[in-house]
Design a protein around this motif. Structure first.
Motif, PDB file in Angstrom:
ATOM      1  N   LEU A  20       3.405   7.697  14.579  1.00 50.46           N
ATOM      2  CA  LEU A  20       4.553   6.933  15.072  1.00 50.46           C
ATOM      3  C   LEU A  20       5.842   7.718  14.892  1.00 50.46           C
ATOM      4  CD1 LEU A  20       3.881   3.331  13.725  1.00 50.46           C
ATOM      5  CD2 LEU A  20       3.353   4.264  15.969  1.00 50.46           C
ATOM      6  N   SER A  21       6.788   7.461  15.750  1.00 53.00           N
ATOM      7  CA  SER A  21       8.107   8.055  15.636  1.00 53.00           C
ATOM      8  C   SER A  21       8.778   7.587  14.345  1.00 53.00           C
ATOM      9  CB  SER A  21       8.954   7.624  16.837  1.00 53.00           C
ATOM     10  OG  SER A  21      10.307   7.904  16.613  1.00 53.00           O
ATOM     11  N   PRO A  22       9.595   8.434  13.727  1.00 48.94           N
ATOM     12  CA  PRO A  22      10.321   8.011  12.518  1.00 48.94           C
ATOM     13  C   PRO A  22      11.261   6.827  12.768  1.00 48.94           C
ATOM     14  CG  PRO A  22      10.450  10.391  12.795  1.00 48.94           C
ATOM     15  CD  PRO A  22       9.807   9.837  14.034  1.00 48.94           C
ATOM     16  N   VAL A  23      11.636   6.590  14.022  1.00 48.52           N
ATOM     17  CA  VAL A  23      12.525   5.471  14.326  1.00 48.52           C
ATOM     18  C   VAL A  23      11.756   4.203  14.713  1.00 48.52           C
ATOM     19  CG1 VAL A  23      14.475   6.931  14.963  1.00 48.52           C
ATOM     20  CG2 VAL A  23      12.863   6.196  16.717  1.00 48.52           C
ATOM     21  N   ALA A  24      10.434   4.255  14.617  1.00 50.23           N
ATOM     22  CA  ALA A  24       9.632   3.066  14.930  1.00 50.23           C
ATOM     23  C   ALA A  24       9.941   1.965  13.925  1.00 50.23           C
ATOM     24  CB  ALA A  24       8.143   3.405  14.889  1.00 50.23           C
ATOM     25  N   ALA A  25       9.877   0.745  14.394  1.00 56.93           N
ATOM     26  CA  ALA A  25      10.191  -0.415  13.558  1.00 56.93           C
ATOM     27  C   ALA A  25       9.255  -0.501  12.358  1.00 56.93           C
ATOM     28  CB  ALA A  25      10.086  -1.689  14.387  1.00 56.93           C
ATOM     29  N   GLU A  26       9.735  -1.123  11.290  1.00 51.32           N
ATOM     30  CA  GLU A  26       8.939  -1.337  10.074  1.00 51.32           C
ATOM     31  C   GLU A  26       8.111  -2.610  10.181  1.00 51.32           C
ATOM     32  OE1 GLU A  26       8.713   0.400   7.099  1.00 51.32           O
ATOM     33  OE2 GLU A  26       9.841   2.031   8.020  1.00 51.32           O
ATOM     34  N   TYR A  28       6.975  -6.290  12.489  1.00 50.55           N
ATOM     35  CA  TYR A  28       6.751  -6.826  13.829  1.00 50.55           C
ATOM     36  C   TYR A  28       6.362  -8.288  13.731  1.00 50.55           C
ATOM     37  CZ  TYR A  28       6.562  -1.956  15.302  1.00 50.55           C
ATOM     38  OH  TYR A  28       6.887  -0.647  15.554  1.00 50.55           O
ATOM     39  N   ARG A  29       6.460  -8.985  14.854  1.00 48.17           N
ATOM     40  CA  ARG A  29       6.033 -10.381  14.973  1.00 48.17           C
ATOM     41  C   ARG A  29       4.827 -10.408  15.903  1.00 48.17           C
ATOM     42  NH1 ARG A  29       7.432 -13.449  19.105  1.00 48.17           N
ATOM     43  NH2 ARG A  29       9.129 -12.044  19.595  1.00 48.17           N
ATOM     44  N   VAL A  30       3.785 -11.151  15.502  1.00 50.54           N
ATOM     45  CA  VAL A  30       2.604 -11.288  16.347  1.00 50.54           C
ATOM     46  C   VAL A  30       2.982 -12.136  17.559  1.00 50.54           C
ATOM     47  CG1 VAL A  30       0.264 -12.215  16.506  1.00 50.54           C
ATOM     48  CG2 VAL A  30       1.012 -11.081  14.401  1.00 50.54           C
ATOM     49  N   THR A  31       2.751 -11.600  18.765  1.00 49.98           N
ATOM     50  CA  THR A  31       3.076 -12.350  19.979  1.00 49.98           C
ATOM     51  C   THR A  31       1.829 -12.856  20.702  1.00 49.98           C
ATOM     52  OG1 THR A  31       3.182 -10.331  21.312  1.00 49.98           O
ATOM     53  CG2 THR A  31       5.251 -11.128  20.342  1.00 49.98           C
ATOM     54  N   THR A  32       0.698 -12.147  20.545  1.00 51.69           N
ATOM     55  CA  THR A  32      -0.528 -12.527  21.247  1.00 51.69           C
ATOM     56  C   THR A  32      -1.741 -12.129  20.416  1.00 51.69           C
ATOM     57  OG1 THR A  32       0.580 -12.010  23.339  1.00 51.69           O
ATOM     58  CG2 THR A  32      -1.807 -12.298  23.421  1.00 51.69           C
ATOM     59  N   LEU A  33      -2.738 -13.006  20.366  1.00 51.25           N
ATOM     60  CA  LEU A  33      -4.026 -12.668  19.771  1.00 51.25           C
ATOM     61  C   LEU A  33      -4.862 -12.029  20.876  1.00 51.25           C
ATOM     62  CD1 LEU A  33      -4.810 -15.955  17.811  1.00 51.25           C
ATOM     63  CD2 LEU A  33      -3.493 -13.965  17.060  1.00 51.25           C
ATOM     64  N   GLU A  49      14.433  -6.682  17.399  1.00 51.44           N
ATOM     65  CA  GLU A  49      15.651  -5.939  17.101  1.00 51.44           C
ATOM     66  C   GLU A  49      15.689  -4.601  17.834  1.00 51.44           C
ATOM     67  OE1 GLU A  49      17.620  -3.769  13.245  1.00 51.44           O
ATOM     68  OE2 GLU A  49      16.527  -5.635  12.928  1.00 51.44           O
ATOM     69  N   LEU A  50      14.562  -3.892  17.837  1.00 52.65           N
ATOM     70  CA  LEU A  50      14.496  -2.582  18.490  1.00 52.65           C
ATOM     71  C   LEU A  50      13.837  -2.640  19.857  1.00 52.65           C
ATOM     72  CD1 LEU A  50      13.502  -0.386  15.411  1.00 52.65           C
ATOM     73  CD2 LEU A  50      15.771  -0.715  16.405  1.00 52.65           C
ATOM     74  N   GLY A  51      13.307  -3.801  20.239  1.00 56.14           N
ATOM     75  CA  GLY A  51      12.656  -3.951  21.529  1.00 56.14           C
ATOM     76  C   GLY A  51      11.354  -3.171  21.637  1.00 56.14           C
ATOM     77  N   GLN A  52      10.686  -2.966  20.515  1.00 56.96           N
ATOM     78  CA  GLN A  52       9.437  -2.203  20.512  1.00 56.96           C
ATOM     79  C   GLN A  52       8.234  -3.133  20.517  1.00 56.96           C
ATOM     80  OE1 GLN A  52       9.729   0.249  17.022  1.00 56.96           O
ATOM     81  NE2 GLN A  52      11.151   1.658  17.985  1.00 56.96           N
TER      82      GLN A  52
END
Length: 75
Positions: A20-26, A28-33, A49-52
């Motif tokens: 992963l990129s060093p700027v990748a988010a720490e 996340y929120r589960v959106t889909t199973l 926040e980061l749109g990732q």
């Protein structure tokens, strides 16, 4: 039979950040199973926040403690 451990809306953290990129988010929120593949549940994740967005298997995720999930020590 394997079942999903995390529900939609759960806050999770990636255990392995390999590749992963060093700027990748720490976190996340589960959106889909997603379907279970090779006995491992999968999830679609989003960091607003980061749109990732990412897809991850369950064995690469851990809970992020929140006020709603932390035990109460009031006595």
């Amino acid at each position: 039979m394997a079942r999903h451990k995390f529900a939609v809306g759960a806050e999770v953290r990636l255990l392995s950040r390999a590749g992963l990129s060093p700027v990748a988010a720490e976190t996340y929120r589960v959106t889909t199973l997603l379907p279970i593949v090779d006995l491992s549940p999968q999830y679609r994740l989003r960091n607003d926040e980061l749109g990732q967005e990412r897809v991850s298997k369950e064995d690469n995720l851990s809970w992020v403690p929140t006020a709603a999930t932390e035990p109460s020590y009031e006595g």
